[in-house]
Design a protein around this motif. Structure first.
Motif, short mmCIF file in Angstrom:
data_model
loop_
_atom_site.label_atom_id
_atom_site.label_comp_id
_atom_site.label_asym_id
_atom_site.label_seq_id
_atom_site.Cartn_x
_atom_site.Cartn_y
_atom_site.Cartn_z
N ALA A 1 -1.48 47.25 82.56
CA ALA A 1 -1.39 48.11 81.37
C ALA A 1 -1.97 47.44 80.15
O ALA A 1 -2.53 48.09 79.27
N ARG A 2 -1.84 46.12 80.07
CA ARG A 2 -2.33 45.37 78.91
C ARG A 2 -2.83 44.01 79.39
O ARG A 2 -2.13 43.31 80.12
N VAL A 3 -4.03 43.65 78.96
CA VAL A 3 -4.58 42.34 79.26
C VAL A 3 -5.09 41.75 77.95
O VAL A 3 -5.96 42.33 77.30
N VAL A 4 -4.53 40.61 77.58
CA VAL A 4 -4.98 39.89 76.40
C VAL A 4 -5.82 38.71 76.89
O VAL A 4 -5.34 37.90 77.68
N MET A 5 -7.07 38.65 76.41
CA MET A 5 -7.99 37.60 76.81
C MET A 5 -8.25 36.72 75.59
O MET A 5 -8.75 37.20 74.58
N VAL A 6 -7.90 35.43 75.71
CA VAL A 6 -7.99 34.49 74.60
C VAL A 6 -9.00 33.40 74.92
O VAL A 6 -8.97 32.81 76.00
N SER B 1 -9.04 32.48 69.50
CA SER B 1 -7.99 31.58 69.06
C SER B 1 -7.95 30.35 69.95
O SER B 1 -8.33 30.41 71.12
N ASP B 2 -7.46 29.28 69.39
CA ASP B 2 -7.11 28.09 70.15
C ASP B 2 -5.85 28.45 70.96
O ASP B 2 -4.98 29.18 70.48
N ALA B 3 -5.73 27.94 72.18
CA ALA B 3 -4.61 28.28 73.04
C ALA B 3 -3.26 27.92 72.42
O ALA B 3 -2.32 28.73 72.46
N LEU B 4 -3.14 26.75 71.83
CA LEU B 4 -1.86 26.34 71.23
C LEU B 4 -1.48 27.26 70.07
O LEU B 4 -0.33 27.69 69.96
#
Length: 184
Positions: free
Chosen positions: A68-73, A101-104
């Motif tokens: 339903a939702r995929v956030v790709m960082v 964004s940076d992962a942290l």
């Protein structure tokens, strides 16, 4: 430009293109097939976080299988531009959220929990150890973590490896909260 193909779901056999980038290793077809056999082929209703999106292979695969939702960082503008172009080609905009964004920084500010965390950071950079204390802030209590690393992992934070495999120099793991170690 490099390419990979989506192996299952709505966009099966669609080819995605992505640039060369240091540390970028798209998850191979065989490993993705194993992962989605572990998770189940239908991810309908689930929310997924692809924390080091890179080529986008894992996030696009999850969306193709009904997440339903995929956030790709990712923090690389070049990589994100390719992910955005692939999302437009697939007409996937409503299911995908693409974040620079940076992962942290992302984990510290996410404000929501995900059912599945794809954790495939650049190797030999200590990312998994740095993120482990913060993982509970982004993964649902009953959520799972899929992690790739340069070595076998016992777990990440409160999540323990329940299935694992190896493909060449890549160790891959499925983790569940507080479960015992196992092999696949």
């Amino acid at each position: 430009m490099n390419s990979l193909r989506i192996i299952g779901g709505e966009w099966r056999r669609r080819v995605l293109r992505f640039p060369d980038s240091p540390g970028l290793r798209p998850t191979p077809d065989r490993v993705r097939e194993t992962l989605f056999n572990w998770l189940g082929q239908d991810l309908a209703g689930l929310s997924c976080l692809d924390l080091f999106a890179g080529s986008g292979a894992l996030g696009f695969e999850a969306a193709s299988r009904g997440a339903a939702r995929v956030v790709m960082v990712d923090d690389s503008p070049r990589v994100l531009a390719a992910i955005e172009a692939n999302a437009r080609i697939l007409e996937a905009d409503e299911r995908l959220e693409i974040v620079r964004s940076d992962a942290l920084r992302f984990v510290n500010s996410a404000g929501s929990h995900f059912d599945v965390l794809f954790l495939d950071p650049p190797f030999h950079s200590g990312w998994i150890d740095r993120l482990a204390p913060m993982i509970a802030g982004v993964v649902a209590e009953d959520g799972v973590i899929y992690a790739e690393a340069e070595r076998a992992l016992v777990g990440c934070g409160s999540w323990r490896t329940v299935r694992q495999g190896r493909a060449g120099k890549v160790f891959y793991h499925l983790m569940r909260r507080g479960k015992a170690d196992g092999t696949e």
